[in-house]
Design a protein around this motif. Structure first.
Motif, PDB file in Angstrom:
ATOM      1  N   ARG A 200       0.828  -1.205   0.000  1.00 35.46           N
ATOM      2  CA  ARG A 200       0.000   0.000   0.000  1.00 35.46           C
ATOM      3  C   ARG A 200       0.869   1.264   0.000  1.00 35.46           C
ATOM      4  O   ARG A 200       0.621   2.208  -0.746  1.00 35.46           O
ATOM      5  N   THR A 201       1.907   1.266   0.845  1.00 35.14           N
ATOM      6  CA  THR A 201       2.791   2.434   0.935  1.00 35.14           C
ATOM      7  C   THR A 201       3.521   2.682  -0.380  1.00 35.14           C
ATOM      8  O   THR A 201       3.773   3.831  -0.753  1.00 35.14           O
ATOM      9  N   CYS A 202       3.871   1.604  -1.079  1.00 40.78           N
ATOM     10  CA  CYS A 202       4.660   1.712  -2.319  1.00 40.78           C
ATOM     11  C   CYS A 202       3.806   1.729  -3.579  1.00 40.78           C
ATOM     12  O   CYS A 202       4.356   1.686  -4.690  1.00 40.78           O
ATOM     13  N   ALA A 203       2.485   1.813  -3.428  1.00 40.56           N
ATOM     14  CA  ALA A 203       1.595   1.673  -4.580  1.00 40.56           C
ATOM     15  C   ALA A 203       1.847   2.717  -5.660  1.00 40.56           C
ATOM     16  O   ALA A 203       1.696   2.433  -6.856  1.00 40.56           O
ATOM     17  N   ASP A 204       2.244   3.922  -5.262  1.00 39.99           N
ATOM     18  CA  ASP A 204       2.455   4.992  -6.239  1.00 39.99           C
ATOM     19  C   ASP A 204       3.920   5.130  -6.647  1.00 39.99           C
ATOM     20  O   ASP A 204       4.268   6.042  -7.400  1.00 39.99           O
ATOM     21  N   SER A 205       4.778   4.256  -6.161  1.00 37.61           N
ATOM     22  CA  SER A 205       6.204   4.310  -6.482  1.00 37.61           C
ATOM     23  C   SER A 205       6.561   3.252  -7.517  1.00 37.61           C
ATOM     24  O   SER A 205       5.936   2.190  -7.594  1.00 37.61           O
ATOM     25  N   ILE A 206       7.600   3.525  -8.303  1.00 32.60           N
ATOM     26  CA  ILE A 206       8.091   2.532  -9.256  1.00 32.60           C
ATOM     27  C   ILE A 206       8.514   1.262  -8.523  1.00 32.60           C
ATOM     28  O   ILE A 206       8.399   0.149  -9.064  1.00 32.60           O
ATOM     29  N   ALA A 207       8.986   1.390  -7.285  1.00 30.62           N
ATOM     30  CA  ALA A 207       9.404   0.210  -6.522  1.00 30.62           C
ATOM     31  C   ALA A 207       8.243  -0.753  -6.312  1.00 30.62           C
ATOM     32  O   ALA A 207       8.438  -1.969  -6.275  1.00 30.62           O
ATOM     33  N   GLY A 208       7.036  -0.210  -6.164  1.00 34.02           N
ATOM     34  CA  GLY A 208       5.863  -1.047  -5.953  1.00 34.02           C
ATOM     35  C   GLY A 208       5.314  -1.663  -7.219  1.00 34.02           C
ATOM     36  O   GLY A 208       4.416  -2.512  -7.162  1.00 34.02           O
ATOM     37  N   ARG A 209       5.844  -1.253  -8.357  1.00 35.82           N
ATOM     38  CA  ARG A 209       5.358  -1.771  -9.640  1.00 35.82           C
ATOM     39  C   ARG A 209       6.381  -2.661 -10.336  1.00 35.82           C
ATOM     40  O   ARG A 209       6.200  -3.034 -11.484  1.00 35.82           O
ATOM     41  N   ARG A 210       7.474  -2.968  -9.627  1.00 34.14           N
ATOM     42  CA  ARG A 210       8.488  -3.885 -10.158  1.00 34.14           C
ATOM     43  C   ARG A 210       8.682  -5.019  -9.166  1.00 34.14           C
ATOM     44  O   ARG A 210       8.584  -4.802  -7.954  1.00 34.14           O
ATOM     45  N   SER A 211       8.971  -6.190  -9.663  1.00 34.40           N
ATOM     46  CA  SER A 211       9.172  -7.310  -8.746  1.00 34.40           C
ATOM     47  C   SER A 211      10.068  -8.367  -9.369  1.00 34.40           C
ATOM     48  O   SER A 211      10.181  -8.474 -10.593  1.00 34.40           O
ATOM     49  N   PHE A 212      10.716  -9.130  -8.506  1.00 34.04           N
ATOM     50  CA  PHE A 212      11.465 -10.298  -8.936  1.00 34.04           C
ATOM     51  C   PHE A 212      10.476 -11.413  -9.259  1.00 34.04           C
ATOM     52  O   PHE A 212       9.457 -11.579  -8.576  1.00 34.04           O
ATOM     53  N   THR A 213      10.790 -12.189 -10.274  1.00 32.62           N
ATOM     54  CA  THR A 213      10.029 -13.382 -10.626  1.00 32.62           C
ATOM     55  C   THR A 213      11.035 -14.493 -10.929  1.00 32.62           C
ATOM     56  O   THR A 213      12.223 -14.214 -11.149  1.00 32.62           O
ATOM     57  N   PRO A 214      10.598 -15.754 -10.972  1.00 28.34           N
ATOM     58  CA  PRO A 214      11.537 -16.815 -11.374  1.00 28.34           C
ATOM     59  C   PRO A 214      12.175 -16.540 -12.733  1.00 28.34           C
ATOM     60  O   PRO A 214      13.372 -16.814 -12.930  1.00 28.34           O
ATOM     61  N   ALA A 215      11.397 -15.979 -13.673  1.00 26.07           N
ATOM     62  CA  ALA A 215      11.946 -15.674 -15.002  1.00 26.07           C
ATOM     63  C   ALA A 215      13.007 -14.583 -14.913  1.00 26.07           C
ATOM     64  O   ALA A 215      14.030 -14.631 -15.614  1.00 26.07           O
TER      65      ALA A 215
ATOM     66  N   ARG B  14      12.741  -2.778  -5.713  1.00 24.07           N
ATOM     67  CA  ARG B  14      11.538  -3.442  -6.219  1.00 24.07           C
ATOM     68  C   ARG B  14      11.029  -4.389  -5.131  1.00 24.07           C
ATOM     69  O   ARG B  14      11.577  -4.430  -4.035  1.00 24.07           O
ATOM     70  N   PHE B  15      10.011  -5.162  -5.424  1.00 21.93           N
ATOM     71  CA  PHE B  15       9.519  -6.139  -4.467  1.00 21.93           C
ATOM     72  C   PHE B  15      10.115  -7.507  -4.793  1.00 21.93           C
ATOM     73  O   PHE B  15      10.305  -7.848  -5.967  1.00 21.93           O
ATOM     74  N   GLY B  16      10.435  -8.256  -3.734  1.00 21.22           N
ATOM     75  CA  GLY B  16      11.078  -9.548  -3.940  1.00 21.22           C
ATOM     76  C   GLY B  16      11.159 -10.331  -2.649  1.00 21.22           C
ATOM     77  O   GLY B  16      10.544  -9.981  -1.641  1.00 21.22           O
ATOM     78  N   PRO B  17      11.954 -11.416  -2.632  1.00 22.83           N
ATOM     79  CA  PRO B  17      12.024 -12.302  -1.469  1.00 22.83           C
ATOM     80  C   PRO B  17      12.522 -11.585  -0.215  1.00 22.83           C
ATOM     81  O   PRO B  17      13.449 -10.769  -0.288  1.00 22.83           O
TER      82      PRO B  17
END
Length: 333
Positions: A123-138, A209-212
């Motif tokens: 919620r806090t990061c919803a408007d930030s680029i950090a909240g719209r990027r994430s690590f994935t297995p790919a 970004r968001f990740g493990p």
């Protein structure tokens, strides 16, 4: 060494005075340029982001600042041209302090990671680029494909059939990493933590970004630039207890991916620049893999194959002594 452009020099004088002087600082691998700026009112640091968009840096700077994390103050900024005049944090990094202070500051650094994960939720990061990027297995696997290409294929000359075996093991690793997602600085290590008045201040956050949950702590305690020794495991266990919903298998799997990724990054920058300094970080990082396999037996196959490959092949560089030497042998390019 690239000089400051006349346009940037003019911009700087317009925001300081004609007597201002500058000293070029070491930049980072992204290609950004930095200068220490000397004025009658003290010093600042000037960043020229060049062709790299500066807005993610600004966006995440504001996110961290607004949520109570210490970051350098921005004095002047030109977003369009990527120029930032900011607070001078000095030159002392966690990397540079003596062993006693280093161990104490590791605890503070771990507390910062826990605080970021608690305060900077979705919620806090919803408007930030950090909240719209994430690590994935790919995404994790794409990083390891770089390692397979730059280190194993181009520098060591590993044949395709053995690359494919390593690739299968690496893909299994990437698919096994904890899918939980929290705020991740992404480069939280001793070279990106400045020591200011005895406390730590983060820099180089633009790729957040968001990740493990394990990602930043393994970046810190399995640092390619400075090895804390056997206490890394104690610090990692302490972190899992602080989190309350983690285990050492998650630590080992995430650390294994990040360490393998780092060896590819160092190999890439060596091939790009010819600077052998990057190669000096690879042996230490490879030695870390044995600890991960000891903690998490699932990783034993990958680590064994990796080590057998390093023992068997040598091309432009020779890493057969990685267990005891920190500088690989380099043949003429």
């Amino acid at each position: 060494m690239k000089a400051m452009s006349p346009e940037l020099a003019s911009w700087l004088r317009g925001r300081t005075d004609d007597s201002v002087t500058v000293k070029r600082l070491h930049g980072d691998v992204s290609g950004r340029l930095f200068w220490r700026v000397f004025t009658g009112n003290g010093t600042h640091v000037l960043m020229d982001s060049g062709k790299i968009p500066v807005w993610p840096w600004i966006d995440i700077h504001e996110l961290l600042r607004a949520n109570g994390f210490r970051v350098p103050a921005i004095r002047e900024i030109d977003t369009r041209r990527g120029w930032v005049l900011q607070e001078d944090l000095g030159s002392r990094r966690l990397l540079d302090v003596d062993d006693g202070q280093y161990m104490k500051l590791l605890d503070e650094a771990s507390d910062i990671i826990v605080a970021m994960q608690r305060r900077l939720d979705g919620r806090t990061c919803a408007d930030s680029i950090a909240g719209r990027r994430s690590f994935t297995p790919a995404f994790f696997m794409a990083e390891l494909e770089n390692t397979l290409e730059t280190l194993f294929f181009r520098l060591l000359g590993v044949p395709m059939n053995e690359l494919l075996e390593l690739q299968r093991e690496m893909r299994t690793l990437c698919e096994s990493i904890d899918p939980s997602s929290v705020f991740v600085h992404r480069d939280f290590h001793s070279s990106n933590l400045m020591v200011v008045d005895g406390r730590l201040v983060m820099v180089d956050w633009q790729d957040a970004r968001f990740g493990p949950p394990a990602y930043d702590i393994v970046s810190l305690v399995r640092d390619s630039y400075r090895d804390p020794g056997h206490v890394w495991e104690d610090r990692a266990r302490k972190f899992t207890l602080a989190k309350g919903n983690m285990n050492m298998f998650q630590i080992a799997r995430t650390a294994c991916q990040r360490s393998l990724k780092a060896t590819g990054t160092f190999s890439f920058h060596y091939r790009k620049t010819g600077d052998t300094r990057y190669l000096g970080y690879i042996p230490r990082t490879l030695r870390y893999l044995a600890d991960y396999a000891r903690i998490c037996p699932q990783l034993d196959g990958l680590v064994r194959k990796t080590y057998r490959t390093l023992d068997k092949y040598h091309g432009e560089i020779d890493l057969r002594d990685f267990r005891s030497a920190n500088i690989p042998e380099v043949r003429s390019r």
